[in-house]
Design a protein around this motif. Sequence first.
Motif, PDB file in Angstrom:
ATOM      1  N   ARG A  73       2.597  -7.978  -0.144  1.00  0.00           N
ATOM      2  CA  ARG A  73       1.821  -7.142  -1.062  1.00  0.00           C
ATOM      3  C   ARG A  73       1.977  -7.553  -2.519  1.00  0.00           C
ATOM      4  O   ARG A  73       1.349  -6.956  -3.400  1.00  0.00           O
ATOM      5  CB  ARG A  73       2.228  -5.667  -0.904  1.00  0.00           C
ATOM      6  N   SER A  94      -1.120  -8.183  -4.641  1.00  0.00           N
ATOM      7  CA  SER A  94      -2.192  -7.170  -4.606  1.00  0.00           C
ATOM      8  C   SER A  94      -2.275  -6.471  -5.966  1.00  0.00           C
ATOM      9  O   SER A  94      -1.245  -6.236  -6.610  1.00  0.00           O
ATOM     10  CB  SER A  94      -1.917  -6.134  -3.516  1.00  0.00           C
ATOM     11  N   ALA A 128       0.209  -3.405  -7.068  1.00  0.00           N
ATOM     12  CA  ALA A 128       0.960  -3.306  -5.812  1.00  0.00           C
ATOM     13  C   ALA A 128       2.092  -2.290  -5.893  1.00  0.00           C
ATOM     14  O   ALA A 128       2.537  -1.769  -4.868  1.00  0.00           O
ATOM     15  CB  ALA A 128       1.523  -4.688  -5.438  1.00  0.00           C
ATOM     16  N   THR A 143      -2.008   1.837  -3.676  1.00  0.00           N
ATOM     17  CA  THR A 143      -2.127   0.498  -3.097  1.00  0.00           C
ATOM     18  C   THR A 143      -1.209   0.358  -1.896  1.00  0.00           C
ATOM     19  O   THR A 143      -1.588  -0.196  -0.854  1.00  0.00           O
ATOM     20  CB  THR A 143      -1.777  -0.574  -4.144  1.00  0.00           C
ATOM     21  N   LEU A 191      -1.989  -0.418   2.351  1.00  0.00           N
ATOM     22  CA  LEU A 191      -1.470  -1.617   3.006  1.00  0.00           C
ATOM     23  C   LEU A 191      -0.272  -1.267   3.887  1.00  0.00           C
ATOM     24  O   LEU A 191       0.819  -1.807   3.734  1.00  0.00           O
ATOM     25  CB  LEU A 191      -1.092  -2.669   1.955  1.00  0.00           C
TER      26      LEU A 191
END
Length: 438
Positions: free
Chosen positions: A19, A22, A25, A30, A34
């Motif tokens: 992650r 991302s 993150a 977020t 995920l």
Amino acid sequence: MTTPRPETLAKLTPVLTKRWLSPDAWQIGTYEQLDGYAALRKALKAHPDDLIQLIKDSGLRGRGGAGFPTGLKWGFIPQGDGKPHYLVVNADEGEPGTCKDLPLMTHDPHALVEGVIIASYAIRAARAYIYIRGEAVHAARRLRNAVQEAYDKGYLGRNILRSGYDLELVVHSGAGAYICGEETALLDSLEGFRGQPRLRPPFPATHGLYASPTVVNNVGTIASVPPIVLGGADWWKSMGTEKSSGPMIYSLSGRVANPGQYECSMGVTLRELLELAGGMQPGHNLRFWTPGGSSTPLLAAEHLDVPLDFDQVAAAGSILGTTATQIFSDQDCPVYATYRWLEFYHHESCGKCTPCREGNYWMVRVYRRILAGQGTHEDLDTLLDTCDNILGRSFCGLGDGATSSVTSSLQYFKQDYLDYIEGRSAPKLSDKQLVGAH
């Protein structure tokens, strides 16, 4: 710069790092998109003993350096003893070259928070602490923000996700002492005392924080728990080697084209890591390296193909440690590198025991003499004799770690020492830097 082969690229196994790139993150939104906190929901439906057995079955070993089986450590906690239980996360990352926990806490703090909740539930702890190094201001901010977000969403506090389980989590910043990376010194510091190692036994499993049963685990260890809960023990064991399962974050620094964090299945070799990192810097050839930070014995170019897992690195004469892979070339001096590491250990010694306090003090001065061109052949015997009196005789592992680069550099690069002593190498230190070295 080299291009990695497909079979080498296949060694990359992003689990803890998946992650990191991302957007935002570190924010809970977020993280939840995920797979975030899905493992917690699954764990709270299981019996705590089943979670401990799952971690045992996965073969997860501590990511803090020693490689002790995590599930076994959790299983040491006595149950039904009427005492409070604690989980303490060792986030006091301070060894030269070691830099895998700080980016994890900075980029993906909720992975650690979720791991803390699951691990605390497994050992029946109602309070947990993350002890983070004082200088790690940015990581601590991210971590505290993640903890507050978890409280706001009902993942921490009372009756977590209506399971009946309660947990309070505290992020505690230390004062920046390397000795507090030793688990019992960390516990003393957390209790408000000076950070110094405790005599063992008794061990933290029965007499840890506030003399109660305590599990102390590294950041990477606890952050590995949610993926194991979601993926299962067999999935985790499908990566790595038979006795060192799962992926590991290898921190490459030094004379490499692209230094950074490379999460690979355990058992990857330095040759493969260098390939992933684009090779050595132009004009540099590998000469020596550390497999796990400055407290692990040096390895040489001949060890390029040693599988980097706990047992095979040990068989090669070193320690996997924190997988801080520092790369040095033919333009670097192993004598000077060892001297700089020794200065660190001398400075960071807590002074509690004589071998570490006095031994490192005197070894620094011997190195200054050698590097100033005033060393003698007897100095090499003195260094080895001093190491022999520190190794296994100091109160904690700091003293042992300080001797690692000394004995290993003398084993592989004795000629470099002789070149300074016999005048073939120009002095690296001046007379002014020799104050107190005689």
